[in-house]
Design an enzyme around this catalytic site. Sequence first.
Site, short mmCIF file in Angstrom:
data_model
loop_
_atom_site.label_atom_id
_atom_site.label_comp_id
_atom_site.label_asym_id
_atom_site.label_seq_id
_atom_site.Cartn_x
_atom_site.Cartn_y
_atom_site.Cartn_z
N ASP A 1 -2.42 43.94 62.96
CA ASP A 1 -2.35 44.06 61.51
C ASP A 1 -3.44 43.23 60.84
O ASP A 1 -3.53 43.15 59.62
CB ASP A 1 -0.96 43.70 60.97
CG ASP A 1 -0.58 42.24 61.17
OD1 ASP A 1 -1.41 41.45 61.66
OD2 ASP A 1 0.57 41.89 60.84
N HIS B 1 4.07 43.86 58.42
CA HIS B 1 5.34 43.67 57.71
C HIS B 1 5.85 44.98 57.11
O HIS B 1 6.29 45.03 55.97
CB HIS B 1 5.21 42.59 56.64
CG HIS B 1 4.60 41.34 57.17
ND1 HIS B 1 5.30 40.43 57.95
CD2 HIS B 1 3.35 40.84 57.07
CE1 HIS B 1 4.50 39.43 58.28
NE2 HIS B 1 3.32 39.65 57.77
N ASP C 1 5.22 39.68 65.25
CA ASP C 1 5.35 38.70 64.17
C ASP C 1 6.52 37.76 64.45
O ASP C 1 6.41 36.55 64.28
CB ASP C 1 5.52 39.42 62.83
CG ASP C 1 5.58 38.45 61.67
OD1 ASP C 1 4.57 37.75 61.41
OD2 ASP C 1 6.65 38.37 61.01
N GLU D 1 -4.52 35.06 64.95
CA GLU D 1 -4.73 36.51 65.06
C GLU D 1 -5.69 36.84 66.20
O GLU D 1 -5.55 37.87 66.86
CB GLU D 1 -5.28 37.07 63.74
CG GLU D 1 -4.31 37.01 62.57
CD GLU D 1 -3.20 38.04 62.59
OE1 GLU D 1 -3.08 38.80 63.57
OE2 GLU D 1 -2.43 38.08 61.62
N ASP E 1 -0.06 39.81 67.06
CA ASP E 1 0.03 39.26 65.72
C ASP E 1 -0.10 37.74 65.81
O ASP E 1 0.15 37.15 66.86
CB ASP E 1 1.35 39.63 65.04
CG ASP E 1 1.31 39.50 63.52
OD1 ASP E 1 0.20 39.30 62.95
OD2 ASP E 1 2.37 39.58 62.89
N GLY E 2 -0.51 37.15 64.70
CA GLY E 2 -0.60 35.71 64.60
C GLY E 2 0.05 35.26 63.31
O GLY E 2 0.16 36.04 62.36
#
Length: 146
Positions: free
Chosen positions: A69, A124, A134, A47, A9-10
């Site tokens: 994501d 999320h 995250d 990302e 994740d970024g």
Amino acid sequence: MDKIEIYTDGACSGNPGPGGWGAILIYKGVEKELSGYESHTTNNRMELTGPIKALEALKRPCEIVIYTDSAYVCKAFTDNWIKKWQKNNWQTSKKTPVENQDLWMRLMELLDAHSVSWVKVKGHSDNEKNNRCDSLARAAIKTGVL
């Protein structure tokens, strides 16, 4: 070939702004967490940096599933955007330069050594590993800004 799962994740505080990335590598049930920070970047660059840094950590060719994501990252491979961009000399269908070419090219170099499949996960939500990535990315931002 060894089988590895990678979650990435970024995150960015402002876009552009300070950014962070997080990754979890899972091999035979053992997890390794990675994260990092950039002072001025974009969310899409972070990302992309997550999978790049995760792949750079591998020491030999592997069979990998990467969970992200980011539709931006995942669809580049699942919808073959990357092949179209390469065929069109890194131009989009609108004949504009593909953004983040440096990172896309680095990612492609790293992918050559492995057998990789991509899975888009909902961000999320209830994906524990994605949520942890995250948290790693956001923690990297806080640590870097302090």
